[in-house]
Design an enzyme around this catalytic site. Structure first.
Site, PDB file in Angstrom:
ATOM      1  N   GLY A  58      -4.776   7.318   0.113  1.00 15.31           N
ATOM      2  CA  GLY A  58      -5.851   6.223   0.295  1.00 15.31           C
ATOM      3  C   GLY A  58      -6.415   5.757   1.097  1.00 15.31           C
ATOM      4  CD  GLU A  84      -0.079  -1.728   1.665  1.00 11.09           C
ATOM      5  OE1 GLU A  84      -0.482  -0.563   1.154  1.00 11.09           O
ATOM      6  OE2 GLU A  84       0.602  -1.662   1.094  1.00 11.09           O
ATOM      7  CD  GLU A 118      -4.851  -0.438   0.619  1.00 10.32           C
ATOM      8  OE1 GLU A 118      -3.986  -0.301   1.226  1.00 10.32           O
ATOM      9  OE2 GLU A 118      -4.904   0.799  -0.099  1.00 10.32           O
TER      10      GLU A 118
HETATM   11  N1  PHE Z   1       0.657   1.099   0.738  1.00  9.63           N
HETATM   12  C1  PHE Z   1      -0.376   1.993   0.207  1.00  9.63           C
HETATM   13  C2  PHE Z   1      -1.415   1.645  -0.964  1.00  9.63           C
HETATM   14  O1  PHE Z   1      -1.725   1.203  -1.900  1.00  9.63           O
HETATM   15  C3  PHE Z   1      -0.662   3.759  -0.150  1.00  9.63           C
HETATM   16  C4  PHE Z   1       0.293   4.543   0.886  1.00  9.63           C
HETATM   17  C5  PHE Z   1       1.773   4.356   0.717  1.00  9.63           C
HETATM   18  C6  PHE Z   1       0.129   4.795   2.728  1.00  9.63           C
HETATM   19  C7  PHE Z   1       2.123   5.146   2.002  1.00  9.63           C
HETATM   20  C8  PHE Z   1       0.218   5.904   2.852  1.00  9.63           C
HETATM   21  C9  PHE Z   1       1.723   5.906   3.236  1.00  9.63           C
HETATM   22  O2  PHE Z   1      -2.416   0.736  -1.301  1.00  9.63           O
HETATM   23 ZN    ZN Z   2      -1.199  -0.225  -2.663  1.00  5.83          ZN
END
Ligand code: PHE
Ligand code: ZN
Length: 881
Positions: free
Chosen positions: A269, A272, A306
């Protein structure tokens, strides 16, 4: 050395601190479509907590090494060993050193969309979880925190915009060339997974934000040229998120710039990255003509999510990837709370619980079940799951329920205070709540370690003679893969005793205790509670607000449920009572099919009729009440020997019954909610549209010509995507005659808009008819479809596998074969998307024998294919375990 050695699983219990730390990282990146050069200068030093005398071991993934030097001296071939997946410097001096590494890579060939890749010509990066090692050799683990400075250089024509983490400190032309550069510096130490870089031709929407302490932050949202007019809602959501986090959690933004870039090709999606969030454009771009109310709500939630990571994830990050829920569960909880404050809290809770049940409960009930904090993994990419995210958020919510508003905030404050700048663990997090509240959370911590959905069996009985009400509660946690025996959990059970007029009776416990804030603490296999001074027979309203993510059964009668659906002061349980009635009906009707007469739907009709008539209720709530449990919900409730066709038929029958029985009310409600004024995406307006559409849908379920004509008119008159798409779906599913012309009209109107065409793909993939498989196959050759774009794959193929139960589960197995073929075809290109598609088989064991064996054979065929990615191999192996 053995060839093809199975990669060993990573275990939480094997955690060791890094041997070397990286204080600063200087990157010099020369962007080129096929030959991008990366020079990384790492200021490293031995970790006092690491093993003395260790070599410098750096991760890599498909890297091409051009040069490596230590403290300015190029290294001889004997001083290091390099492969595409690692670089080891032997016998380095045990003191601070500077390592300089030159690697080259081809961003255009990067189809995995991890590391540095190109999306519609735009250079961008994705580093979580282990993508930074695809850019340069590095100790690519979240407990190595460094200060990054990035110089990025590109052709001005190709990439007029150059973005990085932190603040831009310098930019300029490279004299005598067509190239230019920018230097970005991020003063906050961060793990490599939060690194980001963007270069391309992009339009910008600008705004600014004044923080609580009066600092001005420049905000930018970058989108594909020509799409800036669709970024306004995202910008508005961002500013509201920034304000909310200050007000509710005391979290203020900490850089001078906050940028968001929307790209078309993205595995997830959004991401961050510090000061430079990168988004799947589906979660940025919105206009009334192209986005539904659900899209607006998702954009608001994901922008917030995010942004909130800046404190829960970035300022305090994870020690290792087992701690993923530390940032994700907590941040989902925070974004849910934000949306609840911006919209209707009960309706948001209902939507979240529906999602939790459909995704997470299903995961917990099958072979892919795992704890909120797993203890082992083979491929971390496969643990970005509903369990880590959604159940992880529920665990935080339970903490709040147990501790109360103030106790929870005290724990959060301590967490921010104590762990700012740390790579922390779940234990660190829980200790803050335990200490701030003077309580022991040892048993509560089982929520992180034990997988499976706890089952609560509740028996209530009223005794007129003693004016007492007794609850006998038993908890049971079913066995899940690798976890046979479980210990009892701490379950905060919010409840009420509802009197004859719908009033909440006082909760006076027999032992003189109070059910604090209406919450019983369940922490043993069996417990009984006796309430005193209960003068009349109450109806127990259990697990109010879904206070615990459990599967609850009780001895409430059908009459009790009808009563609660009409009178409970807890809106979630009003909704839930009607859903429980509907689910019981659907299960009975599915089982009765062909044999006995269908059970009566009268109680449900009565409950929903009263809900529709209650003018005091929020339309969005009524729309939720009218929307029946999904076929997947019914399948999960049945649990074994599932026949998806029987469920589909039973649900269709019930929809027709409701359409007929509620006709006068539905026909009266529909025109009452006709749109006035121009479209606005706010929750109130969205709720009116949702209810109007729910009426349209139930009426059309009867297939009466006038009702189909209403749907056609609705489609033609729609001035926004919510109404247009909803009517299109009513026609596509329920009016075979009108389907093709409506689909064609929709396509003609939006053919140049990939995100809208995704809706068109998804809708067709969900049609519950045998012809759909051929339709989907044909659409894979449509010019608007591309296997290289994850959104397209998810819209067309993912909708077929996960939102069309009767066709994915065709009795001849052709649906399974198609998905398995697609997984194999996709695996070489994009393993993450392929693995996610394969997880559609997660409930195969619950199917009736014939489908079960067909599904198993296809998963086995995938598992037995040589050369699988670790991602697909892991899902296949676990699905079969
Ligand atoms: N850390 C991101 C999210 O939650 C998700 C994500 C994980 C995006 C791995 C790309 C790769 O909010
Ligand atoms: Zn996240």
């Amino acid at each position: 050395m053995s060839r093809d050695a199975e990669p060993q699983p990573v275990r939480l219990s094997d955690y060791r601190p890094p041997d070397w730390l990286v204080d600063t990282v200087h990157l010099d990146i020369r962007l080129d479509p096929h030959a991008t050069r990366v020079i990384a200068r790492l200021a490293m030093r031995p970790n006092p907590d690491g093993r003395e005398g260790s070599p410098i071991v750096l991760d890599g993934d498909e890297l091409v090494l051009k040069a490596v030097s230590l403290d300015g001296t190029p290294l001889a071939g004997t001083a290091y060993s390099a492969t595409p997946s690692g670089l080891t410097l032997f016998a380095p001096p045990q003191q601070p050193v500077t390592v300089e590494i030159e690697t080259w890579l081809d961003p255009s060939a990067n189809t995995k969309l991890m590391g540095l890749f190109r999306s519609s010509g735009v250079y961008c990066t994705q580093c979580e979880a282990e993508g930074f090692r695809r850019i340069t050799y590095f100790p690519d683990r979240p407990d190595v925190l460094s200060v990054y400075t990035t110089r990025v250089e590109a052709e001005r024509e190709e990439a007029p915009i150059l973005l990085g983490n932190g603040n831009r400190v310098e930019a300029g032309e490279i004299d005598g060339t067509s190239r230019h550069y920018a230097i970005w510096h991020d003063p906050w130490p961060k793990p490599s997974y939060l690194f980001a870089l963007v270069g391309g031709r992009l339009d910008k929407v600008s705004d600014d934000f004044l923080t609580a302490t009066g600092r001005r932050v420049e905000l930018g949202i970058y989108v594909e040229p020509g799409k800036a007019d669709r970024a306004g809602y995202a910008m508005d959501a961002l500013k509201r998120s920034m304000r909310w986090d200050e007000e509710v959690f005391g979290c203020e933004y900490d850089l001078d710039v906050f940028n968001i870039v929307a790209v078309a090709d993205f595995n997830m999606g959004a991401m961050e990255n510090k000061g430079l969030n990168i988004f799947n454009d589906k979660y940025v771009l919105a206009s009334p003509e192209t986005a539904t109310d659900a899209d607006y709500a998702n954009i608001e939630a994901i922008i917030a999510h995010e942004y909130f990571h800046n404190w829960t994830g970035n300022r305090i990050t994870c020690r290792d990837w087992f701690q993923l829920c530390l940032k994700e569960g907590l941040t989902v909880f925070r974004d849910q709370e934000f949306s609840s404050d911006q919209r209707s809290r009960p309706v948001k809770r209902i939507a979240d619980v529906r999602l939790l049940k459909s995704h997470q409960f299903a995961e917990d009930a099958g072979p892919l079940a795992h704890p909120v904090r797993p203890s082992t993994y083979r491929e971390i990419n496969n643990f970005y799951t509903a369990t880590v995210y959604e159940k992880g958020a529920e665990v935080v919510r339970m903490l709040k329920t147990l501790l109360g508003e103030e106790g929870f905030r005290a724990g959060m404050d301590l967490y921010f205070d104590r762990h700012d700048g740390d790579a922390a663990t779940v234990e660190d997090f829980l200790s803050c709540f335990a200490e701030a509240n003077g309580i022991d959370l040892t048993q509560f911590a089982l929520w992180y370690a034990q997988s499976g959905t706890p089952e609560l069996e509740v028996v209530g009985s009223w005794d007129a003679a003693t004016r007492s009400y007794r609850l006998d509660i038993a908890q049971h946690l079913p066995a899940t893969p690798g976890q046979e025996d479980k210990a009892p959990m701490v379950i905060p059970l919010a409840l009420g005793l509802v009197g004859p007029e719908g009033e909440d009776m006082p909760l006076v416990l027999d032992d003189g205790g109070n059910a604090q804030r209406g919450v019983l603490l369940i922490d043993q296999p069996r417990q009984s509670f006796v309430f005193r001074e209960v003068a009349t027979r109450p109806v127990a309203s259990l697990n109010r607000g879904f206070s615990a993510p459990v599967k609850l059964t009780s001895n409430l009668s059908t009459d009790d449920l009808v009563f609660l659906a009409g009178h409970d002061s807890d809106p979630f349980n009003r909704f839930d009572a009607a859903q429980t009635l509907a689910l019981a009906h659907l299960v009975a009707a599915t089982r009765a099919r062909g044999a006995s007469p269908a059970p009566s739907a009268t109680p449900l009709v009565e409950a929903l009729g009263a809900t529709l008539e209650d003018a005091a209720l929020d339309p969005a709530f009524v729309a939720q009440a009218l929307s029946l449990p999904s076929e997947t919900d019914v399948a999960r409730e049945i649990g074994r020997d599932v026949d998806p066709d029987a469920i589909h038929a039973a649900r269709g029958d019930l929809r027709r019954t409701l359409g007929d029985a509620l006709r006068p009310l539905l026909e009266a409600t529909y025109p009452r909610l006709a749109p006035f004024g121009t479209y606005a995406p706010d929750a109130g307006s969205a709720g009116r549209r949702a209810l109007r559409n729910a009426c349209l849908d139930l009426l059309a379920a009867t297939a009466a010509p006038a009702d189909i004509a209403r749907a056609v008119a609705h489609f033609e008159a729609a001035d926004n995507m919510t109404d247009r798409l909803f009517a299109l779906s009513v026609l596509a599913h329920g009016a075979p005659q009108q389907r093709e012309p409506a689909l064609a009209a929709f396509y003609a109107r939006f053919r140049d808009d990939p995100l809208v065409i995704d809706k068109w793909f998804a809708l067709q993939a969900q049609i519950a008819e045998p012809e759909t498989l051929e339709r989907v196959r044909t659409l894979t050759n449509h010019p608007a479809f591309a296997m290289s774009n994850p959104n397209r794959v998810r819209a067309l193929i993912g909708s077929y596998s996960s939102a069309n139960p009767t066709q994915f589960n065709r009795a001849d197995g052709a649906g399974y074969r198609f998905i398995a073929d697609t997984v194999l075809a996709l695996d070489g290109r994009n393993p993450q998307v392929a693995a996610r598609l394969l997880s559609a088989f997660k409930s195969w064991r619950a199917l009736e024998p014939q489908r079960r064996s067909l599904a198993e054979a296809e998963v086995r065929r995938v598992a037995d294919t040589p050369g699988l990615s670790p991602d697909v191999a892991d899902i296949a192996a676990r699905s079969l375990s």
